[in-house]
Design a protein around this motif. Structure first.
Motif, PDB file in Angstrom:
ATOM      1  N   LEU A 601      25.792 -10.622  -4.919  1.00 27.20           N
ATOM      2  CA  LEU A 601      25.513 -11.756  -4.039  1.00 27.20           C
ATOM      3  C   LEU A 601      24.607 -11.345  -2.882  1.00 27.20           C
ATOM      4  CD1 LEU A 601      28.956 -13.598  -3.827  1.00 27.20           C
ATOM      5  CD2 LEU A 601      26.915 -14.329  -5.038  1.00 27.20           C
ATOM      6  N   LEU A 602      24.890 -10.184  -2.295  1.00 21.24           N
ATOM      7  CA  LEU A 602      24.053  -9.727  -1.186  1.00 21.24           C
ATOM      8  C   LEU A 602      22.624  -9.456  -1.641  1.00 21.24           C
ATOM      9  CD1 LEU A 602      26.576  -7.338   0.626  1.00 21.24           C
ATOM     10  CD2 LEU A 602      25.804  -9.601   1.375  1.00 21.24           C
ATOM     11  N   LEU A 603      22.494  -8.856  -2.845  1.00 20.16           N
ATOM     12  CA  LEU A 603      21.159  -8.598  -3.367  1.00 20.16           C
ATOM     13  C   LEU A 603      20.402  -9.908  -3.615  1.00 20.16           C
ATOM     14  CD1 LEU A 603      19.007  -6.672  -4.472  1.00 20.16           C
ATOM     15  CD2 LEU A 603      20.164  -6.804  -6.702  1.00 20.16           C
ATOM     16  N   GLY A 604      21.098 -10.889  -4.212  1.00 14.36           N
ATOM     17  CA  GLY A 604      20.455 -12.179  -4.451  1.00 14.36           C
ATOM     18  C   GLY A 604      20.051 -12.865  -3.168  1.00 14.36           C
ATOM     19  N   ALA A 605      20.947 -12.811  -2.151  1.00 16.64           N
ATOM     20  CA  ALA A 605      20.622 -13.420  -0.870  1.00 16.64           C
ATOM     21  C   ALA A 605      19.428 -12.728  -0.233  1.00 16.64           C
ATOM     22  CB  ALA A 605      21.832 -13.369   0.059  1.00 16.64           C
ATOM     23  N   GLY A 606      19.396 -11.405  -0.336  1.00 13.72           N
ATOM     24  CA  GLY A 606      18.270 -10.667   0.230  1.00 13.72           C
ATOM     25  C   GLY A 606      16.961 -11.027  -0.453  1.00 13.72           C
ATOM     26  N   LEU A 607      16.982 -11.131  -1.791  1.00 14.27           N
ATOM     27  CA  LEU A 607      15.769 -11.505  -2.514  1.00 14.27           C
ATOM     28  C   LEU A 607      15.328 -12.931  -2.164  1.00 14.27           C
ATOM     29  CD1 LEU A 607      16.502 -10.026  -6.067  1.00 14.27           C
ATOM     30  CD2 LEU A 607      14.782  -9.243  -4.425  1.00 14.27           C
ATOM     31  N   LEU A 608      16.321 -13.814  -1.999  1.00  8.24           N
ATOM     32  CA  LEU A 608      15.987 -15.204  -1.654  1.00  8.24           C
ATOM     33  C   LEU A 608      15.331 -15.268  -0.280  1.00  8.24           C
ATOM     34  CD1 LEU A 608      16.299 -18.053  -2.856  1.00  8.24           C
ATOM     35  CD2 LEU A 608      18.433 -18.270  -1.571  1.00  8.24           C
ATOM     36  N   ILE A 609      15.909 -14.522   0.690  1.00  9.59           N
ATOM     37  CA  ILE A 609      15.328 -14.498   2.035  1.00  9.59           C
ATOM     38  C   ILE A 609      13.939 -13.862   1.999  1.00  9.59           C
ATOM     39  CG2 ILE A 609      15.595 -13.525   4.344  1.00  9.59           C
ATOM     40  CD1 ILE A 609      18.637 -13.707   3.903  1.00  9.59           C
ATOM     41  N   PHE A 610      13.836 -12.761   1.266  1.00  4.02           N
ATOM     42  CA  PHE A 610      12.548 -12.082   1.165  1.00  4.02           C
ATOM     43  C   PHE A 610      11.496 -12.992   0.538  1.00  4.02           C
ATOM     44  CE2 PHE A 610       9.637  -9.673  -1.580  1.00  4.02           C
ATOM     45  CZ  PHE A 610       8.971  -8.919  -0.621  1.00  4.02           C
ATOM     46  N   GLY A 611      11.866 -13.694  -0.536  1.00  3.94           N
ATOM     47  CA  GLY A 611      10.908 -14.587  -1.185  1.00  3.94           C
ATOM     48  C   GLY A 611      10.494 -15.734  -0.298  1.00  3.94           C
ATOM     49  N   GLY A 612      11.464 -16.316   0.428  1.00  6.56           N
ATOM     50  CA  GLY A 612      11.137 -17.429   1.309  1.00  6.56           C
ATOM     51  C   GLY A 612      10.214 -17.019   2.438  1.00  6.56           C
ATOM     52  N   ILE A 613      10.565 -15.895   3.108  1.00  9.18           N
ATOM     53  CA  ILE A 613       9.718 -15.417   4.203  1.00  9.18           C
ATOM     54  C   ILE A 613       8.354 -14.982   3.668  1.00  9.18           C
ATOM     55  CG2 ILE A 613       9.478 -13.638   5.984  1.00  9.18           C
ATOM     56  CD1 ILE A 613      12.503 -13.698   6.306  1.00  9.18           C
ATOM     57  N   GLY A 614       8.356 -14.338   2.513  1.00 10.65           N
ATOM     58  CA  GLY A 614       7.094 -13.896   1.935  1.00 10.65           C
ATOM     59  C   GLY A 614       6.189 -15.052   1.563  1.00 10.65           C
ATOM     60  N   THR A 615       6.770 -16.133   1.068  1.00 13.44           N
ATOM     61  CA  THR A 615       5.963 -17.318   0.727  1.00 13.44           C
ATOM     62  C   THR A 615       5.248 -17.864   1.945  1.00 13.44           C
ATOM     63  OG1 THR A 615       7.487 -17.885  -1.068  1.00 13.44           O
ATOM     64  CG2 THR A 615       6.036 -19.625  -0.275  1.00 13.44           C
ATOM     65  N   ALA A 616       5.987 -17.947   3.062  1.00  9.56           N
ATOM     66  CA  ALA A 616       5.372 -18.467   4.284  1.00  9.56           C
ATOM     67  C   ALA A 616       4.400 -17.472   4.903  1.00  9.56           C
ATOM     68  CB  ALA A 616       6.464 -18.851   5.284  1.00  9.56           C
ATOM     69  N   ALA A 617       4.768 -16.192   4.883  1.00  8.54           N
ATOM     70  CA  ALA A 617       3.943 -15.184   5.552  1.00  8.54           C
ATOM     71  C   ALA A 617       2.627 -14.951   4.831  1.00  8.54           C
ATOM     72  CB  ALA A 617       4.725 -13.880   5.679  1.00  8.54           C
ATOM     73  N   THR A 618       2.619 -15.087   3.519  1.00  9.98           N
ATOM     74  CA  THR A 618       1.399 -14.809   2.741  1.00  9.98           C
ATOM     75  C   THR A 618       0.711 -16.093   2.280  1.00  9.98           C
ATOM     76  OG1 THR A 618       2.657 -14.687   0.674  1.00  9.98           O
ATOM     77  CG2 THR A 618       2.398 -12.640   1.922  1.00  9.98           C
ATOM     78  N   HIS A 619       0.933 -17.179   3.005  1.00 15.97           N
ATOM     79  CA  HIS A 619       0.398 -18.447   2.514  1.00 15.97           C
ATOM     80  C   HIS A 619      -1.124 -18.481   2.520  1.00 15.97           C
ATOM     81  CE1 HIS A 619       0.141 -19.129   6.860  1.00 15.97           C
ATOM     82  NE2 HIS A 619      -0.736 -20.083   6.589  1.00 15.97           N
ATOM     83  N   ARG A 620      -1.775 -17.610   3.311  1.00 17.41           N
ATOM     84  CA  ARG A 620      -3.232 -17.569   3.293  1.00 17.41           C
ATOM     85  C   ARG A 620      -3.745 -16.899   2.027  1.00 17.41           C
ATOM     86  NH1 ARG A 620      -4.999 -14.289   7.428  1.00 17.41           N
ATOM     87  NH2 ARG A 620      -7.132 -15.018   7.016  1.00 17.41           N
ATOM     88  N   TYR A 621      -2.914 -16.050   1.397  1.00 16.90           N
ATOM     89  CA  TYR A 621      -3.262 -15.412   0.132  1.00 16.90           C
ATOM     90  C   TYR A 621      -2.506 -16.157  -0.962  1.00 16.90           C
ATOM     91  CZ  TYR A 621      -4.778 -11.859   3.422  1.00 16.90           C
ATOM     92  OH  TYR A 621      -5.383 -11.200   4.454  1.00 16.90           O
ATOM     93  N   ARG A 622      -3.136 -17.151  -1.543  1.00 17.55           N
ATOM     94  CA  ARG A 622      -2.402 -18.155  -2.298  1.00 17.55           C
ATOM     95  C   ARG A 622      -1.748 -17.607  -3.554  1.00 17.55           C
ATOM     96  NH1 ARG A 622      -6.675 -23.140  -1.285  1.00 17.55           N
ATOM     97  NH2 ARG A 622      -5.835 -23.707   0.745  1.00 17.55           N
ATOM     98  N   LEU A 623      -2.409 -16.708  -4.240  1.00 16.91           N
ATOM     99  CA  LEU A 623      -1.821 -16.165  -5.455  1.00 16.91           C
ATOM    100  C   LEU A 623      -0.586 -15.332  -5.143  1.00 16.91           C
ATOM    101  CD1 LEU A 623      -2.045 -15.983  -8.488  1.00 16.91           C
ATOM    102  CD2 LEU A 623      -3.517 -13.969  -8.230  1.00 16.91           C
ATOM    103  N   ILE A 624      -0.647 -14.520  -4.088  1.00 17.35           N
ATOM    104  CA  ILE A 624       0.521 -13.721  -3.681  1.00 17.35           C
ATOM    105  C   ILE A 624       1.644 -14.652  -3.230  1.00 17.35           C
ATOM    106  CG2 ILE A 624       1.355 -11.991  -2.062  1.00 17.35           C
ATOM    107  CD1 ILE A 624      -1.456 -10.829  -1.997  1.00 17.35           C
TER     108      ILE A 624
END
Length: 944
Positions: A601-624
């Motif tokens: 559960l902790l690993l899944g939560a960490g990946l979910l948080i990482f993916g969400g923040i990464g989506t917003a942080a890298t929004h200028r690089y659309r493919l990433i």
């Protein structure tokens, strides 16, 4: 059922002009009049039962949860108004047949007129408050169409908008008042409301209800200060003015006050508001009727005045005052409709309605002169005509009314003043047109109209004379109408002569002073020239424009054309409301406590948080950013699987694949990297706002999940097998318990697919030959690995799709997931081999697939109707076949098949056609798709 036919026949008659207009005007006019005439005859056939003291009622449930029934009643009050609505309406149809020019769209005019007639019949026969309001609003819409019938004229458009705005706003107030009235009475049933007068008057909310209901009545009946819209509605054709604004529409507010009289009248507040507003309206209308120079303008303001007179009588509220109000409703409808039609005849035959251009018409139009003179005399209250009787009753009631207490002497004085003005404008109307010498020639040579055009006027004028000479003939009708208003029978007798008394002297004073006032009319006009005229229409239009500009300025303060700012205000509002709600909770954690945590559960939560923040942080690089978003979707699917929701997990995975393909296709035409849009300070603000809102939403979810909330899941678990024949509760809900919702969803999906298909069908975009850093796309048009995998994967995916579809009713799966799997497999084939290769082998359009899916799902639901069951009721049974064994079949599978086809068709309509978007720089025969990425498919490569 007879009451239902009386109410519905005029409504059905709206369709008649549309089907008969091509057969000629005469045939169309006769056919249009047929159903209203039949409804009138049916109503007259109920008179013996009404005379015996019965109140006829009909009701069927319509929307019982709202208290809305299709309920109609017929009593004496309904009969009185129906006689005016349908009787005068039929005369107006005959008159309009000759009034309208040959080039006018008479079919449309008749349809609007009958629609208004049906709306008024619905109002006076409604036995449910909410049904009454629905017909009330329908009169506003139909009157808008009639007033603006000559839409090429600016005054008609503006007058129609003004009428709709004022009466529509009053309708909203009326709705609030009727809802409150129904709450006070405990029901929206008219009979219950009328019998609850004592309870309603004693409730502390009564003043609010009364004001709201009266606002609706006053706006519709043009009472002060809402009287300004009625004169500007005279831009409508004269048959409309004669019908709506003398006999029907403006009487709707009067009817409402009369209908609800037993329930809401009888208080000092009622008497004060209604009487004072009515007296102000009476004097205002009479004064301006004396000043106008347009025939219809004079009649419009006189209508306002007479409506005020009726309102005063209802405000006084004594039995004789109510009787006088009903009597004047009848009298006013006859002489005013006749006068409007006479004005239309004069305008039709002379080409003008201006008094300054008319005069001496008694020689050219002697019959019209007699008819107008008699009707005008009835309006002035000349003895031996019907208007005199009801106006003398009005004078009598003002003498005994205690409305103003110590100032009650003002009522007869003001009533006499109104009578003086009434005589003056009536005399001016007749004298200036027919007896005063003309100052100039009329635009057309005046002559008498066809006798059938004049026949309705003759009939109405004869009624004015007959009722004036023998008022006893109206006693039966008035007695029937009076009983429902008073709540009990009331004995009365109408007579021409009551001896020499004060009301008679008031009438004589009004006649003599009215003649003197008209004699000095030129002095009055010279005096008024010193005042600046005010056009209510211009004032209203200016107010509407100011309101529009103010609204735009206010919206600009919060929006300003910035989507980011708009979203920030929206999120800030959600943050404040959520925070206030959470702040009022004593403890965030409920009684259920927390579930245990483990490493997965902790690993899944960490990946979910990482993916969400990464989506917003890298929004200028659309493919990433897209890859990060796919991580979020995958973790969400795994979360569903972890918490025992395999159907949701499969759906999430399928939707995620389709979404990724869609975004990849869209990104192909967009830059791979975008410039910085926001400053660091604004980015910090957005981070703070998003973080705060995220914490509030997380807290809200935590508070809900840790509390024991009542759930409907137990019902579905218990009834999934016996009620739907399936062990997969999720699928049974989708195709059985909530099948109607699913039908709506796939219908929307198919419509969205068709809309996107049409948008993309002829769209051609430039196809980039390289990425943002100058790297060329792969020269391999059909990569061997992808081609091999797609060819092998397609039959396997179709087999899996069929397996998921067939097991869906009892195991995780179903038509939606199976459709997505099929669509993904076919899209993969398109991507691997290109559009041309794929369409040669899949040579069929996808639109019929989606449409067939919706049709199959709908027909499955209709099939249950044929067997006498509710819509979308499923049937199931267990069968045995040799070698196969026992198995179950359910009609829900047919519904699921419709879902499957709708999903496949809609998805492929979107994705396959997005893949065909090509550049306009290549010939059509060489057109390629975004699925084709070989050097030959990249226009412009030769230039690089």
């Amino acid at each position: 059922m007879t009451l239902l036919w009386i109410a519905m026949l005029p409504l059905l008659g709206v369709l008649v002009p549309a089907f008969t207009a091509q057969r000629g005007r005469c045939f169309c006019s006769l056919a249009t009049a047929l159903l209203p005439a039949l409804a009138l005859l049916l109503m007259l056939g109920q008179l013996p039962a009404l005379a015996a003291g019965e109140t006829l009622r009909f009701a069927v449930e319509w929307v019982p949860t709202l208290g809305l029934d299709l309920a109609f009643r017929l009593d004496g009050l309904s009969v009185l108004f129906n006689l005016l609505i349908m009787g005068i309406g039929l005369l107006i149809l005959l008159y309009a047949h000759y009034y309208l020019s040959p080039g006018e769209p008479y079919g449309r005019f008749y349809a609007y007129l009958i629609l208004f007639m049906a709306s008024m019949v619905g109002i006076v026969m409604a036995d449910n408050l909410l049904l009454l309001w629905m017909f009330w609003e329908l009169t506003s819409i139909s009157s808008f169409l009639l007033i603006g019938f000559w839409s090429h004229r600016s005054d008609a458009r503006k007058g129609a908008r003004m009428a709709l705005t004022v009466t529509g706003a009053g309708g909203l107030a009326l709705l609030a008042g009727l809802l409150l009235l129904g709450d006070l009475a405990g029901s929206y049933d008219m009979q219950v409301v009328l019998e609850s007068g004592t309870t309603i008057l004693a409730d502390p909310r009564y003043p609010w209800m009364l004001v709201l209901v009266l606002l609706g009545a006053f706006t519709k009946s043009a009472q002060f200060p809402f009287q300004f819209w009625l004169p500007h509605a005279m831009s409508a054709p004269t048959p409309v003015s004669a019908y709506l604004h003398s006999a029907t529409m403006v009487k709707a507010g009067i009817f409402l006050m009369a209908r609800l009289h037993p329930a809401i009248a009888g208080s000092e507040l009622w008497s004060a508001i209604v009487s004072l507003v009515g007296m102000a309206t009476l004097l205002y209308g009479a004064w301006f009727a004396l000043l106008k120079t347009d025939l219809k303008g004079i009649l419009a303001f006189s209508t306002v005045s007479h409506l005020g007179l009726i309102t005063v009588l209802l405000g006084i509220g004594t039995p004789m005052a109510v009787l006088a109000a009903l009597f004047h409703i009848l009298n006013h409808a006859t002489f005013k409709a006749a006068l409007f039609m006479c004005a239309g005849i004069i305008d039709h035959e002379t080409g003008t309605r201006e008094l300054g251009r008319l005069g001496g018409l008694r020689r050219a139009m002697p019959v019209t002169a007699v008819l107008t003179s008699v009707a005008g005399a009835a309006m002035a209250g000349v003895p031996l005509l019907n208007g005199f009787l009801s106006k003398e009753m009005f004078f009598t009631e003002t003498l005994v009314s205690p409305v103003l207490g110590g100032l009650s002497w003002l009522l007869p004085v003001l009533a006499t003043l109104g009578g003086i003005l009434s005589v003056a404008y009536s005399l001016r109307l007749v004298h200036a047109v027919f007896f005063k010498p003309a100052r100039e020639a009329t635009p057309q040579s005046p002559h008498e109209p066809p006798w059938l055009m004049r026949a309705p006027v003759v009939l109405l004028v004869v009624l004015c004379v007959v009722v004036g000479l023998a008022p006893v003939l109206a006693e039966g009708l008035l007695g029937l109408a009076l009983a429902p208003v008073l709540g009990e029978a009331f004995a009365f007798h109408l007579a021409i002569w009551h001896g020499i008394n004060l009301p008679l002297l008031m009438s004589l004073v009004a006649l003599v002073a009215g003649v003197a006032t008209y004699w000095r009319h030129p002095d009055l006009r010279r005096f008024l020239k010193g005042f600046r005229p005010v056009d209510a229409l211009l004032v209203f239009e200016a107010a509407v424009q100011r309101l529009g500009r103010g609204s735009e300025a206010g919206l600009a303060r919060f929006d300003g054309g910035s989507l980011q700012r708009y979203m920030s205000w929206l999120l800030l509002a959600a943050l404040l409301m959520g925070s206030l709600g959470l702040a009022g909770m004593p403890l965030l954690t409920g009684s259920q406590g927390n579930q245990p945590l483990d490493g997965i559960l902790l690993l899944g939560a960490g990946l979910l948080i990482f993916g969400g923040i990464g989506t917003a942080a890298t929004h200028r690089y659309r493919l990433i950013s897209l890859l990060m978003l796919s991580v979020v979707g995958l973790v969400v699917a795994l979360t569903f699987a972890r918490f025992s929701a395999p159907d949701l997990a499969l759906t999430q995975l399928s939707v995620e694949v389709v979404t990724m393909i869609l975004l990849m296709l869209a990104l192909f035409f967009l830059p791979q990297k975008t410039p910085r849009e926001s400053s660091r300070l604004r980015s910090l603000r957005d981070v703070v706002l998003a973080g705060a809102l995220g914490m509030v939403v997380a807290s809200l979810n935590y508070a809900v999940l840790t509390r024991d909330n009542a759930s409907i899941s137990g019902f579905f678990l218990e009834n999934s097998v016996p009620g739907g024949g399936g062990h997969n509760v999720v699928n049974v809900i989708l195709v059985d318990f909530r099948g109607f919702d699913t039908l709506g969803e796939i219908t929307v999906l198919a419509l969205a697919g068709l809309a996107i298909f049409k948008l993309l069908n002829r769209l051609r975009l430039f196809m980039p030959h390289s990425d943002g850093e100058g790297r060329l796309w792969s020269p391999d048009r059909y990569p061997a690995i992808l081609t091999s995998i797609s060819m092998a994967l397609l039959p396997l995916a179709l087999l899996v799709s069929a397996f998921i579809f067939l097991r869906g009713h009892n195991q995780p799966g179903g038509g939606f997931i199976a459709g997505l799997v099929t669509a993904v497999a076919l899209i993969l084939l398109y991507m691997a081999r290109g559009v041309e290769w794929s369409q040669q082998r899949l040579d069929f359009p996808f639109q019929p697939v989606a449409i067939a899916g919706v049709a199959i799902a709908t027909l499955t639901g209709l099939g249950s109707w044929l067997l006498g069951h509710p819509f979308l009721t499923s049937a199931f049974g267990h069968f045995h076949l040799p070698l196969i064994g026992d198995f179950e079949l359910a009609t829900a599978m047919l519904f699921d098949l419709g879902v499957y086809l709708a999903v496949v068709g809609a998805t492929l309509m979107i994705l396959a056609n997005l893949g065909k978007v090509t550049t306009p720089h290549r010939p059509a025969k060489e057109a390629t798709s975004s699925f084709d990425t070989s050097p030959t498919s990249r226009p412009g490569k030769e230039k690089h």
